[in-house]
Design a protein around this motif. Sequence first.
Motif, PDB file in Angstrom:
ATOM      1  N   LEU A   1       0.835  -1.145   0.006  1.00 46.31           N
ATOM      2  CA  LEU A   1       0.136  -0.031   0.084  1.00 46.31           C
ATOM      3  C   LEU A   1       0.914   1.053  -0.095  1.00 46.31           C
ATOM      4  CD1 LEU A   1      -2.221  -2.062   0.913  1.00 46.31           C
ATOM      5  CD2 LEU A   1      -3.343  -0.093   2.226  1.00 46.31           C
TER       6      LEU A   1
ATOM      7  N   LEU B   1      -9.443  -4.242  -0.489  1.00 47.40           N
ATOM      8  CA  LEU B   1      -8.951  -3.022  -0.067  1.00 47.40           C
ATOM      9  C   LEU B   1      -9.548  -2.345   1.110  1.00 47.40           C
ATOM     10  CD1 LEU B   1      -6.969  -0.900  -0.953  1.00 47.40           C
ATOM     11  CD2 LEU B   1      -8.396   0.170  -2.165  1.00 47.40           C
TER      12      LEU B   1
ATOM     13  N   LEU C   1     -11.389   8.255  -1.256  1.00 49.83           N
ATOM     14  CA  LEU C   1     -10.715   7.459  -2.103  1.00 49.83           C
ATOM     15  C   LEU C   1     -11.366   7.854  -3.310  1.00 49.83           C
ATOM     16  CD1 LEU C   1      -8.794   5.186  -3.193  1.00 49.83           C
ATOM     17  CD2 LEU C   1     -10.749   3.671  -2.637  1.00 49.83           C
TER      18      LEU C   1
ATOM     19  N   TRP D   1      -7.350   4.039  -7.590  1.00 50.70           N
ATOM     20  CA  TRP D   1      -6.326   3.017  -7.128  1.00 50.70           C
ATOM     21  C   TRP D   1      -5.805   1.917  -8.308  1.00 50.70           C
ATOM     22  CZ3 TRP D   1      -7.634  -2.424  -5.275  1.00 50.70           C
ATOM     23  CH2 TRP D   1      -8.799  -2.394  -5.350  1.00 50.70           C
ATOM     24  N   THR D   2      -4.660   1.402  -8.143  1.00 49.56           N
ATOM     25  CA  THR D   2      -4.275   0.391  -8.846  1.00 49.56           C
ATOM     26  C   THR D   2      -4.152  -1.037  -8.300  1.00 49.56           C
ATOM     27  OG1 THR D   2      -1.848   0.610  -8.387  1.00 49.56           O
ATOM     28  CG2 THR D   2      -2.630   1.947 -10.404  1.00 49.56           C
TER      29      THR D   2
ATOM     30  N   LEU E   1      -0.756  -1.762  -4.625  1.00 46.58           N
ATOM     31  CA  LEU E   1      -1.977  -0.802  -4.625  1.00 46.58           C
ATOM     32  C   LEU E   1      -1.665   0.619  -4.253  1.00 46.58           C
ATOM     33  CD1 LEU E   1      -3.637  -3.312  -2.003  1.00 46.58           C
ATOM     34  CD2 LEU E   1      -3.870  -3.405  -4.244  1.00 46.58           C
ATOM     35  N   GLN E   2      -1.527   1.451  -5.264  1.00 47.77           N
ATOM     36  CA  GLN E   2      -1.384   2.646  -5.226  1.00 47.77           C
ATOM     37  C   GLN E   2      -2.475   3.464  -4.961  1.00 47.77           C
ATOM     38  OE1 GLN E   2       1.958   3.754  -8.346  1.00 47.77           O
ATOM     39  NE2 GLN E   2       0.957   2.027  -9.316  1.00 47.77           N
ATOM     40  N   ILE E   3      -3.068   4.202  -4.089  1.00 43.58           N
ATOM     41  CA  ILE E   3      -3.827   4.835  -3.354  1.00 43.58           C
ATOM     42  C   ILE E   3      -3.820   6.290  -3.766  1.00 43.58           C
ATOM     43  CG2 ILE E   3      -5.657   4.936  -1.524  1.00 43.58           C
ATOM     44  CD1 ILE E   3      -5.078   2.112  -2.175  1.00 43.58           C
TER      45      ILE E   3
END
Length: 443
Positions: free
Chosen positions: A245, A263, A279, A282-283, A318-320
Amino acid sequence: MSTPLTPILTRFWDEPQSWTMDTYLRYEGYQALDKALTMTQEELVDATKSSGLRGRGGAGFPTGMKWGFLPKPDGGPRYLVVNADESEPGTCKDTPLMLAAPHFLIEGVAITSFAIGCHHAFIYLRGELVHVYRRLLKAVEEAYAAGHLGKDIHGTGYDLDVTVHAGAGAYICGEETALLDSLEGRRGQPRLKPPFPAVEGLYARPTVVNNVESIASVPSIVLHGADWFSAMGTDKSKGYGIFSLSGHVTRPGQYEAPLGITLRELLDMAGGMRNGAKLKFWTPGGSSTPIFTDEHLDVPLDFESVAAAGSMLGTRALQIFDESVSVVRAVSRWIDFYAHESCGKCTPCREGTFWLKQILTRLEHGQGTTEDIDKLVDICDNILGRSFCALGDGATSPVTSAVHYFREEFEAGTHTPWWEAFPPERSVLFDVPAREIKEAVSV
């Protein structure tokens, strides 16, 4: 919390000297190798197949099945190559694993090599990671000194040498055949397949290429059993994995959990979004996977569920991003990367990523046209499925998915620069004077 963390590969990362042989031995280190050396090669391959372990490098191909593709021994050498060329934006699980607990990988290499009849294994590391390179070299040195590598391992008559090779920092060398060419001293470019590496790989000999986390998971499977591993995860995505993350979360980092966690659950563990923000996107598997939005918070993070929702689990990077971030700006930065890292061997990727970069730059500066948006999608359609390797395909994923979910932001790129619509001082992770931010944006 319905899904607990499963600290296995990460369980002693907080030890004062977690990377040493002494620390590893206190946590069942090299016991699995002892057990593996009493088993037959067929038993080890079957145990890996039964466990349901799938490749942790992105593709998710069954690891034991890949081992089983090797042809019958013909008296010549066969090789194991560990792909440690972790290079994709957002992907950061293998590097801390090798830095904090390299002996998981070394023991996994020894067991896997024995299982496939290999006597010389290679670990191909991204060259910029000098600190990791030194740590791996030290771990290999310790393993040789303790008799876990080298001649007559544990008195069984089995010999194994391990070479740690530092590449020159090319993202394309994360593709397995480009990696093999680089390892042989040639320019790193994808090979035509077939033949596949299992038949003609390194030095035109049968070769298994696996990701760091895949190989590092093998000792625990051998020691505790296939049933123990397959009891975690989902029906078709067995076991545990490291979820990375990063971005606008309160506590970014590595979270080791069973596949199938969501997630929403991971965000709860990470303290939620930074400053209580909402949010935005995200990826699920790194920058080369289609982006998700807040409507996907409860998608189980396993191979099948993520694919059914329209993306790929990939490397679980997980790019948020919260609502302060411009989607156009983020995607444009990713495409800059892919255009730069394209090896240039095939026309769709070489030319396609170049033109994606030009159009996205216009849109992020508020100088685009309505036709530019459709042209982006058209270019992606001409790259997808037509490039020599997966780099071209991966470059199209964030573009097409971003246009799908946030077309209005691309339309705004026809008249408004990104920094006016999304002032950068709102999204920075650290306190930075506004003057410095404006100077950086103007460069």
